[in-house]
Design a protein around this motif. Structure first.
Motif, PDB file in Angstrom:
ATOM      1  N   THR A  98       0.494  -1.032   0.060  1.00  0.00           N
ATOM      2  CA  THR A  98      -0.186   0.328  -0.141  1.00  0.00           C
ATOM      3  C   THR A  98       0.828   1.077  -0.180  1.00  0.00           C
ATOM      4  N   ALA A  99       1.543   0.819   1.226  1.00  0.00           N
ATOM      5  CA  ALA A  99       2.676   2.435   0.550  1.00  0.00           C
ATOM      6  C   ALA A  99       3.600   2.361  -0.785  1.00  0.00           C
ATOM      7  N   GLY A 100       4.504   1.194  -0.770  1.00  0.00           N
ATOM      8  CA  GLY A 100       4.505   1.705  -1.944  1.00  0.00           C
ATOM      9  C   GLY A 100       4.031   1.721  -3.186  1.00  0.00           C
ATOM     10  N   ASN A 101       2.443   1.316  -3.363  1.00  0.00           N
ATOM     11  CA  ASN A 101       1.670   1.701  -4.236  1.00  0.00           C
ATOM     12  C   ASN A 101       1.766   3.613  -4.041  1.00  0.00           C
ATOM     13  N   LEU A 102       0.751   4.284  -3.284  1.00  0.00           N
ATOM     14  CA  LEU A 102       0.536   5.967  -2.914  1.00  0.00           C
ATOM     15  C   LEU A 102       2.360   6.679  -3.115  1.00  0.00           C
ATOM     16  N   LEU A 103       3.682   5.976  -2.605  1.00  0.00           N
ATOM     17  CA  LEU A 103       4.737   6.405  -3.518  1.00  0.00           C
ATOM     18  C   LEU A 103       4.814   6.265  -4.897  1.00  0.00           C
ATOM     19  N   GLY A 104       4.537   4.585  -5.173  1.00  0.00           N
ATOM     20  CA  GLY A 104       4.883   5.003  -6.849  1.00  0.00           C
ATOM     21  C   GLY A 104       4.476   6.324  -7.977  1.00  0.00           C
ATOM     22  N   GLY A 105       2.772   5.846  -7.365  1.00  0.00           N
ATOM     23  CA  GLY A 105       2.186   6.914  -7.587  1.00  0.00           C
ATOM     24  C   GLY A 105       2.241   8.668  -7.748  1.00  0.00           C
ATOM     25  N   CYS A 106       2.910   9.051  -6.646  1.00  0.00           N
ATOM     26  CA  CYS A 106       2.954  10.292  -6.392  1.00  0.00           C
ATOM     27  C   CYS A 106       4.821  10.642  -7.606  1.00  0.00           C
ATOM     28  N   LEU A 107       5.046   9.847  -7.406  1.00  0.00           N
ATOM     29  CA  LEU A 107       7.069  10.302  -7.935  1.00  0.00           C
ATOM     30  C   LEU A 107       6.943  10.397  -9.453  1.00  0.00           C
ATOM     31  N   ALA A 108       5.978   9.231  -9.674  1.00  0.00           N
ATOM     32  CA  ALA A 108       5.532   8.918 -11.232  1.00  0.00           C
ATOM     33  C   ALA A 108       5.161  10.179 -11.622  1.00  0.00           C
ATOM     34  N   ASP A 109       4.296  10.819 -10.764  1.00  0.00           N
ATOM     35  CA  ASP A 109       3.713  11.705 -11.631  1.00  0.00           C
ATOM     36  C   ASP A 109       4.824  13.077 -12.329  1.00  0.00           C
ATOM     37  N   HIS A 110       6.420  13.147 -11.357  1.00  0.00           N
ATOM     38  CA  HIS A 110       7.086  14.163 -11.129  1.00  0.00           C
ATOM     39  C   HIS A 110       8.274  13.462 -12.296  1.00  0.00           C
ATOM     40  N   SER A 111       8.003  12.104 -12.594  1.00  0.00           N
ATOM     41  CA  SER A 111       8.978  11.375 -13.069  1.00  0.00           C
ATOM     42  C   SER A 111       9.215   9.873 -13.483  1.00  0.00           C
ATOM     43  N   LEU A 112       7.830   9.337 -14.936  1.00  0.00           N
ATOM     44  CA  LEU A 112       7.608   8.200 -14.530  1.00  0.00           C
ATOM     45  C   LEU A 112       8.401   6.901 -14.948  1.00  0.00           C
ATOM     46  N   ARG A 113       9.497   7.754 -16.018  1.00  0.00           N
ATOM     47  CA  ARG A 113      10.425   6.927 -16.427  1.00  0.00           C
ATOM     48  C   ARG A 113      11.958   6.570 -15.251  1.00  0.00           C
ATOM     49  N   ALA A 114      12.410   7.583 -14.521  1.00  0.00           N
ATOM     50  CA  ALA A 114      12.902   7.530 -13.212  1.00  0.00           C
ATOM     51  C   ALA A 114      12.313   6.491 -11.763  1.00  0.00           C
ATOM     52  N   THR A 115      10.542   7.226 -12.196  1.00  0.00           N
ATOM     53  CA  THR A 115      10.152   6.470 -11.111  1.00  0.00           C
ATOM     54  C   THR A 115      10.848   4.803 -11.150  1.00  0.00           C
ATOM     55  N   LEU A 116       9.895   4.463 -12.721  1.00  0.00           N
ATOM     56  CA  LEU A 116      10.069   2.706 -13.090  1.00  0.00           C
ATOM     57  C   LEU A 116      11.157   2.001 -13.137  1.00  0.00           C
ATOM     58  N   PHE A 117      12.290   2.981 -12.906  1.00  0.00           N
ATOM     59  CA  PHE A 117      14.039   2.324 -12.719  1.00  0.00           C
ATOM     60  C   PHE A 117      14.214   2.280 -11.635  1.00  0.00           C
ATOM     61  N   GLY A 118      13.798   3.294 -11.075  1.00  0.00           N
ATOM     62  CA  GLY A 118      14.334   3.123  -9.609  1.00  0.00           C
ATOM     63  C   GLY A 118      13.056   2.307  -8.620  1.00  0.00           C
ATOM     64  N   GLY A 119      12.408   1.992  -9.451  1.00  0.00           N
ATOM     65  CA  GLY A 119      11.684   0.669  -8.607  1.00  0.00           C
ATOM     66  C   GLY A 119      12.112  -0.633  -8.958  1.00  0.00           C
ATOM     67  N   LEU A 120      12.755  -0.821  -9.879  1.00  0.00           N
ATOM     68  CA  LEU A 120      12.888  -1.875 -10.342  1.00  0.00           C
ATOM     69  C   LEU A 120      14.368  -2.424  -9.572  1.00  0.00           C
ATOM     70  N   ALA A 121      15.418  -1.113  -9.858  1.00  0.00           N
ATOM     71  CA  ALA A 121      16.118  -1.286  -9.389  1.00  0.00           C
ATOM     72  C   ALA A 121      16.069  -1.955  -7.290  1.00  0.00           C
ATOM     73  N   SER A 122      15.595  -1.353  -6.911  1.00  0.00           N
ATOM     74  CA  SER A 122      15.414  -1.263  -5.420  1.00  0.00           C
ATOM     75  C   SER A 122      14.926  -2.806  -5.475  1.00  0.00           C
TER      76      SER A 122
END
Length: 405
Positions: free
Chosen positions: A251-275
């Motif tokens: 739940t926390a990751g879902n909300l965090l991902g939504g907020c971050l992706a609005d600033h940078s979708l691709r960076a959020t995607l790469f950051g999430g997969l790396a994490s």
């Protein structure tokens, strides 16, 4: 955020509950219907098969219908499937009912994500999609445990009647809160346009990223119980509580991902997969003590679901002129990731590589997801440098905006 997102979240909560509750009710269902637990396990597969089949077919069949009407009819099919599950007289009937219950799953999330994105301004699309998915993650924290307890105390049929009631509440919410007319800016190209968008290489690369990224999660999560009991030393009675911690992290990751992706979708995607790659690589170390194992379960939920709304939004943007079918196909990709990830994790266990080996297999899949995402990025950059070329239905200005992300 628009109140209409609440209606989508209610539907997502009901769908998430019925998808995962069967795992906890298998012994009760098997005993009541006079079948073995392995045979009852086919009920989980029947639902997943319904998702994979129904997601593209129902999205394609309803391509020209108003989206509110589509969502209501999909939820009505969901209610029917769960009601028939509650009334199932034998194992075969229940298999068919579970398949029917799974049919609207992918199309509901796919069309719902398009509606959620259309309800807000472009700079809030990812957060809007993540709020719809909040219903799914909360189902793992609240819905599944409550429904499991209900089934254990009052009979498993009661659980599916309660899920049907949740579906009826979702129908009422959708009818009251979702705008009757689609957004004027919402593209409607019909079945041919939807199929044309689905032939795009960037769309398939986005779907491939979903399969690899969430395959990484399910390679580990499918075997989280034996990891916690065999490696970390937890008792079986504690596993349910730890799985609730996973839901909190998701739940926390879902909300965090939504907020971050609005600033940078691709960076959020790469950051999430790396994490996710890092967390899964560290699993063998983290599973050595009970305290660090609990932390690992939470981190797994956060790292995996940070990528949820970015992946959904990326697929929609790659097929911007006809997003409904592609968005629904992404839900089928999630379920393929579930099946494929569990199979790969099982291979690692069968090879005698140790209780935590599925996590390392998952780390390899997450790394593969990074590679597919990088390839998708390279394809986008090359296409954007090609004069006069429109990629996956996007106009050049939209492609430039995405590249700036």
């Amino acid at each position: 955020m628009p109140l209409a997102l609440l209606a989508l979240a209610v539907g997502a909560f009901g769908i998430g509950t019925t998808e995962f509750v069967m795992m906890g009710l298998l012994p009760d269902v098997a005993a009541d219907l006079g079948t073995s637990i392995p045979s009852a396990g086919h009920l989980v597969s029947a639902y997943a098969l319904g998702v994979v089949v129904g997601a593209p077919l129902l999205a394609a069949a309803t391509a020209r219908m108003p989206r509110r009407r589509v969502l209501i009819w999909l939820m009505a099919l969901f209610v029917a499937g769960n009601a028939l599950s509650a009334l199932a007289p034998d194992h075969t009937w229940l298999l068919a009912a579970r398949f029917l219950s799974g049919l609207p799953h992918g199309a509901f999330f796919g069309v719902g994500a398009v509606v959620a994105a259309d309800l807000v301004t472009p700079d809030r699309k990812a957060r809007s999609v993540s709020l719809m998915f909040l219903g799914l993650t909360l189902a793992n924290v609240v819905g599944v445990p409550m429904a499991t307890l209900m089934g254990q105390h009052f009979g498993w049929r009661t659980t599916f009647l309660a899920v049907s009631a949740t579906g009826l509440a979702a129908i009422a919410s959708l009818a009251l809160l979702i705008p009757a007319a689609d957004s004027p800016a919402a593209p409607r190209t019909g079945l041919r346009g939807e199929l044309t968008a689905l032939r795009s290489l960037p769309v398939w690369l986005a779907l491939g990223t979903t399969v690899a990224g969430f395959g990484a999660l399910f390679a580990a999560y499918s075997y989280i119980a034996p990891m916690l009991t065999g490696a970390a030393g937890y008792g079986e009675s504690t596993v349910t509580l730890l799985l609730a911690l996973f839901g909190v992290g998701a739940t926390a990751g879902n909300l965090l991902g939504g907020c971050l992706a609005d600033h940078s979708l691709r960076a959020t995607l790469f950051g999430g997969l790396a994490s996710l790659t890092v967390v899964l690589t560290l699993f063998p170390l983290l599973m050595r003590t009970q305290a660090t194992a609990a932390v690992a379960v939470v981190l797994l939920g956060v790292a995996a679901f940070v990528t949820g709304s970015p992946l959904q939004l990326m697929v929609m943007e790659k097929a911007a002129s006809a997003p409904s079918l592609a968005s629904s196909a992404n839900q089928a990709a999630f379920n393929l990731a579930n099946a494929g990830g569990a199979w790969i994790g099982g291979l690692a266990l069968a090879a005698g590589l140790g209780a935590t080996s599925p996590a390392l297999a998952g780390a390899a899949l997450a790394a593969l997801g990074i590679g597919v995402a990088a390839l998708a990025h390279a394809v986008d950059r090359r296409a954007d440098r090609t004069p006069g070329r429109v990629v996956a239905g996007r106009v050049p200005q939209e492609a430039e905006a995405l590249e700036a992300r």
